[in-house]
Design an enzyme around this catalytic site. Structure first.
Site, PDB file in Angstrom:
ATOM      1  N   HIS A 162      11.764   9.490  12.550  1.00 19.78           N
ATOM      2  CA  HIS A 162      10.691   8.484  12.470  1.00 19.78           C
ATOM      3  C   HIS A 162       9.321   9.127  12.700  1.00 19.78           C
ATOM      4  CE1 HIS A 162       9.586   3.976  13.002  1.00 19.78           C
ATOM      5  NE2 HIS A 162       8.612   4.654  12.398  1.00 19.78           N
ATOM      6  N   THR A 173      11.590   5.106   4.319  1.00 20.78           N
ATOM      7  CA  THR A 173      10.519   5.395   5.286  1.00 20.78           C
ATOM      8  C   THR A 173       9.976   4.094   5.877  1.00 20.78           C
ATOM      9  OG1 THR A 173       8.941   5.424   3.453  1.00 20.78           O
ATOM     10  CG2 THR A 173       9.735   7.567   4.235  1.00 20.78           C
ATOM     11  N   ALA A 174      10.694   2.977   5.634  1.00 18.75           N
ATOM     12  CA  ALA A 174      10.173   1.666   6.072  1.00 18.75           C
ATOM     13  C   ALA A 174      10.671   1.363   7.482  1.00 18.75           C
ATOM     14  CB  ALA A 174      10.590   0.605   5.071  1.00 18.75           C
ATOM     15  N   ARG A 175      11.811   0.713   7.580  1.00 17.75           N
ATOM     16  CA  ARG A 175      12.486   0.465   8.851  1.00 17.75           C
ATOM     17  C   ARG A 175      13.984   0.546   8.582  1.00 17.75           C
ATOM     18  NH1 ARG A 175       8.411   1.383  10.960  1.00 17.75           N
ATOM     19  NH2 ARG A 175       7.206   0.125  12.418  1.00 17.75           N
ATOM     20  N   GLY A 199       0.823  -1.223   0.000  1.00 18.92           N
ATOM     21  CA  GLY A 199       0.000   0.000   0.000  1.00 18.92           C
ATOM     22  C   GLY A 199       0.852   1.266   0.000  1.00 18.92           C
ATOM     23  N   ASP A 220      13.853   8.488   7.304  1.00 18.88           N
ATOM     24  CA  ASP A 220      12.923   8.714   8.417  1.00 18.88           C
ATOM     25  C   ASP A 220      13.145   7.657   9.499  1.00 18.88           C
ATOM     26  OD1 ASP A 220      10.719   9.994   9.714  1.00 18.88           O
ATOM     27  OD2 ASP A 220       9.418   8.347   9.066  1.00 18.88           O
ATOM     28  N   GLU A 255      17.264   3.005  16.384  1.00 16.46           N
ATOM     29  CA  GLU A 255      16.571   4.210  16.871  1.00 16.46           C
ATOM     30  C   GLU A 255      16.512   4.220  18.391  1.00 16.46           C
ATOM     31  OE1 GLU A 255      12.754   4.424  14.964  1.00 16.46           O
ATOM     32  OE2 GLU A 255      13.636   4.306  12.975  1.00 16.46           O
TER      33      GLU A 255
HETATM   34  O1  GLV Z   1       6.419   3.421  11.545  1.00 18.40           O
HETATM   35  C1  GLV Z   1       5.230   3.479  11.597  1.00 18.40           C
HETATM   36  C2  GLV Z   1       4.375   2.348  11.449  1.00 18.40           C
HETATM   37  O2  GLV Z   1       4.892   1.224  11.370  1.00 18.40           O
HETATM   38  O3  GLV Z   1       3.153   2.517  11.428  1.00 18.40           O
END
Ligand code: GLV
Length: 332
Positions: A293, A244-246, A166, A270, A275
């Site tokens: 994040h 923006t994932a991990r 998504g 991000d 972290e």
């Molecule tokens: O990082 C944010 C999420 O996994 O929703």
């Protein structure tokens, strides 16, 4: 139902925006908030005041109270615990396979996090290509534009999306009007309706031909360090990377090396491997764009994510199934 007969739901971490919706669950459940201060205390409480818990609502930050939901912790769960509803898209803090093995179903938040996370990726893609972070810092230091390296156009660049769920699709939909040429790699090719104008390529081809690579895949044992030293060596010189994932989907030390050698022109991040610790090589590099994040750090998104997590527990009580169980549960 008298309070003693109602199933016990435990809140692990805060609910900020959907307090009313959580309170409303009290008509069908006995609600309590986790007061354990650390993992040892939590394990002791699982044998004491939480020994009849039926479902858990948890947040990303609750890891401070419990540590990871790994197999060792799952083994301490009381028999009564059947459901964990995680408020987040990524659920890498939970060993969902171990949970499934012990009969505990896990849910995550699916589409509710897509838009805000994809917006963040868009900001990082444009910001890194155009050196906006460098320029903003330079301006505040009184240098106006002088010394800011010249950026690159967004238009016509090849965007390689790794992970076309998504969020990946939402990134594609946002960047296509910027005239980027979008290609993607995913474990499974999307249907033509979902694929739209994006091109399905192998991971090798994506690495070799993308100007910008956006990481949009979940972190799990199969995806850890998807971008490692070897992967960087296959990329175009001067590639841009956005994540923006991990953090764990990229080997951060290898990334810093690739930045220092110029193989990678810039990164927009991000998320980070450890972290909230950030590699010095990133912190000290003015030519990267770093966020703390905050992909879903917006009120409307957080409200709908909280509501979705609550709805999962409501469904667990009323229908004995979660609305959005993770694949590790459905494929067990
Ligand atoms: O990082 C944010 C999420 O996994 O929703």
């Amino acid at each position: 139902m008298s309070s003693v007969n109602k199933p016990h739901l435990l809140l692990l971490g805060p609910i900020v925006h959907a307090k009313k919706e959580w309170e409303a669950l009290s008509s069908i459940a006995r609600l309590s908030e986790c007061t354990s201060k650390n993992r040892d205390e939590f394990i002791a409480d699982l044998k004491g005041k939480y020994s009849d818990v039926f479902g858990i609502y948890r947040t990303f930050s609750s890891v401070k109270q419990t540590g990871l939901i790994d197999e060792a912790l799952v083994k301490q769960f009381p028999e009564s615990l059947k459901y964990i509803a995680h408020n987040g898209a990524g659920y890498d803090q939970i060993d969902a396979v171990a949970c499934a093995k012990h009969g505990v179903a896990v849910s995550n938040v699916t589409d509710k996090a897509d838009a805000a996370t994809a917006d963040t990726a868009v900001y990082l893609i444009i910001g890194t290509l155009r050196n906006f972070s460098y320029a903003a810092k330079n301006l505040r230091e009184g240098n106006w534009i002088f010394g800011t390296p010249v950026g690159r156009d967004v238009e016509e660049k090849v965007l390689g999306i790794v992970g076309m769920g998504g969020i990946g699709q939402a990134v594609r939909d946002r960047m296509a009007p910027f005239a980027m040429k979008v290609q993607y790699y995913n474990r499974r090719r999307l249907s033509p309706e979902k694929e739209k104008d994006s091109k399905y390529v192998s991971m090798e081809e994506l690495l070799a031909t993308s100007d910008v690579i956006s990481m949009n895949l979940p972190l799990n044992p199969h995806t850890r360090h998807t971008l490692n030293k070897e992967a960087f060596s296959k990329m175009k010189d001067g590639v841009f990377i956005v994540n923006t994932a991990r953090g764990g989907v990229i080997d951060e030390a290898a990334l810093v090396e690739a930045l220092e050698s110029g193989k990678v022109a810039s990164v927009g991040l991000d998320v980070y491997e450890n972290e909230p610790k950030i590699h010095e090589g990133l912190l000290n590099n003015p030519n990267v764009l770093l966020l703390p994040h905050m992909g879903t750090h917006c009120r409307e998104t957080q409200y709908s994510m909280e509501c979705h997590t609550i709805a999962n527990l409501e469904s667990a009580i009323t229908k004995n199934e979660l609305l959005t169980p993770v694949p590790e549960w459905t494929s067990r």
